[in-house]
Write a protein that holds these residues in place. Structure first.
Motif, PDB file in Angstrom:
ATOM      1  N   ARG A   4     -54.147  35.735  -3.164  1.00 36.98           N
ATOM      2  CA  ARG A   4     -54.736  36.950  -3.110  1.00 36.98           C
ATOM      3  C   ARG A   4     -55.861  37.199  -3.982  1.00 36.98           C
ATOM      4  N   ASP A  36     -42.356  40.175 -12.824  1.00 41.06           N
ATOM      5  CA  ASP A  36     -42.008  41.388 -12.594  1.00 41.06           C
ATOM      6  C   ASP A  36     -42.894  42.296 -13.091  1.00 41.06           C
ATOM      7  N   ALA A  37     -44.494  41.910 -12.850  1.00 45.19           N
ATOM      8  CA  ALA A  37     -45.489  42.972 -13.165  1.00 45.19           C
ATOM      9  C   ALA A  37     -45.785  42.899 -14.480  1.00 45.19           C
ATOM     10  N   GLU A  72     -52.692  44.913  -8.447  1.00 42.41           N
ATOM     11  CA  GLU A  72     -53.207  45.050  -6.957  1.00 42.41           C
ATOM     12  C   GLU A  72     -53.020  43.577  -6.505  1.00 42.41           C
ATOM     13  N   THR A  74     -51.114  41.044  -7.613  1.00 47.46           N
ATOM     14  CA  THR A  74     -49.512  40.574  -7.691  1.00 47.46           C
ATOM     15  C   THR A  74     -48.669  41.395  -7.147  1.00 47.46           C
ATOM     16  N   ARG A  75     -48.927  42.540  -6.308  1.00 46.41           N
ATOM     17  CA  ARG A  75     -48.212  43.501  -5.849  1.00 46.41           C
ATOM     18  C   ARG A  75     -46.935  42.442  -4.997  1.00 46.41           C
ATOM     19  N   ASP A  76     -45.539  42.922  -5.009  1.00 48.57           N
ATOM     20  CA  ASP A  76     -44.444  42.313  -4.477  1.00 48.57           C
ATOM     21  C   ASP A  76     -44.284  40.916  -4.958  1.00 48.57           C
ATOM     22  N   MET A  77     -45.056  40.392  -6.054  1.00 46.43           N
ATOM     23  CA  MET A  77     -44.789  39.064  -6.272  1.00 46.43           C
ATOM     24  C   MET A  77     -43.962  39.126  -7.683  1.00 46.43           C
ATOM     25  N   PRO A  78     -42.880  38.634  -7.395  1.00 40.63           N
ATOM     26  CA  PRO A  78     -41.991  38.821  -8.851  1.00 40.63           C
ATOM     27  C   PRO A  78     -42.537  37.585  -9.769  1.00 40.63           C
ATOM     28  N   SER A  80     -45.751  35.273 -10.862  1.00 42.34           N
ATOM     29  CA  SER A  80     -47.155  34.680 -10.333  1.00 42.34           C
ATOM     30  C   SER A  80     -48.117  34.257 -11.569  1.00 42.34           C
TER      31      SER A  80
END
Length: 276
Positions: A4, A36-37, A72, A74-78, A80
């Protein structure tokens, strides 16, 4: 490889052919691990990025804007790894700096690298690289875009059992691994090479130095490294990795390494399944 990517805040996957980062390596990058963000080493990454931009006379990006773009991509990536690349942007042909530079920023999210649990538990194997790092104090410590020395070093071996290589400078002093900083316990003292003439001053290295203020920073010879009682690598992407062997020299996994692995877990950074 699914990626992404935002280029100057817009979803895209191509950069201009005349960008100075592509033409001359005129830029910098940061590789940041998120769980987790959350990026526990974010402030260290941004400090190095802004300071390095100042040294290269590139207008620094807005760090709050960068963080928004990181969230943005990394959204929904626990788990990364985000690479932030900043270049001087498009310029006229030639080495002269543009009178009014318009830097380009690329924020890209990747799945984290696969590292076996055994690497964290038992350590990795290393070799000494033949290539020597050139000295350039004006660039020392920065994570600039020219990584050709590391590319050529990594091309020296194809054995999957060897995870990393030791890089020395032209005087034979140990500097780092190809993708990590290096620490060694010698005669009971934790040491790490000085990086004032070449090498990258990693943010994970900075975290280790803050956690272990007694660490000595200075010259480290290859003989001293081979005689160390404990060796480990620090990486913002891979964490704290014990070194199991260097060429024919074996090392135990020591207490300092284990303490720093626990320090990483306390920061909220998890790598192996045992950390879940």
């Amino acid at each position: 490889m699914a990626v992404r990517m935002l280029i100057n805040g817009v979803a895209a996957d191509q950069v201009p052919a005349l960008d100075r980062g592509l033409a001359y390596g005129d830029g910098l990058f940061e590789s940041i691990r998120l769980v987790d963000a959350v990026a526990p080493l974010w402030s260290r990454h941004m400090r190095r990025l802004v300071e390095s931009c100042g040294r290269l006379r590139i207008p620094p990006p807005d760090t709050m804007q960068l963080w928004s773009e990181v969230l943005e991509v990394t959204r929904d990536m626990p788990h990364s790894v985000v690479r932030i690349t900043v270049t001087r942007g498009i310029g006229e042909r030639g080495y002269a700096l543009p009178a009014a530079p318009q830097p380009m920023r690329v924020v890209a999210a990747f799945a984290p690298p696969q590292v076996a649990d055994s690497a964290y538990a038992q350590g990795v194997r290393m070799r000494v690289c033949d290539i020597r790092l050139a000295e350039q104090p004006l660039l020392a410590g920065m994570k600039h875009l020219n990584r050709l020395e590391q590319v050529l070093a990594r091309a020296e071996w194809s054995d999957p059992a060897i995870a990393e290589g030791v890089l020395c400078d032209s005087h034979g002093r140990v500097i780092s691994a190809t993708m990590a900083n290096l620490f060694a316990v010698v005669d009971g003292m934790l040491l790490t090479p000085a990086l004032d003439r070449c090498g990258v001053a990693g943010v994970a290295r900075a975290e280790v130095l803050a956690a272990c203020p007694q660490t000595q920073v200075g010259a480290l010879t290859l003989d001293a490294l081979l005689g160390a009682s404990e060796v480990f690598l620090s990486s913002s992407v891979r964490g704290i990795l014990p070194v199991r062997s260097l060429d024919k020299q074996d090392y135990p996994v020591g207490g300092t390494t284990r303490q720093l692995q626990q320090h990483w877990r306390d920061l909220g950074l998890r790598w192996s399944r045992a950390d879940e």
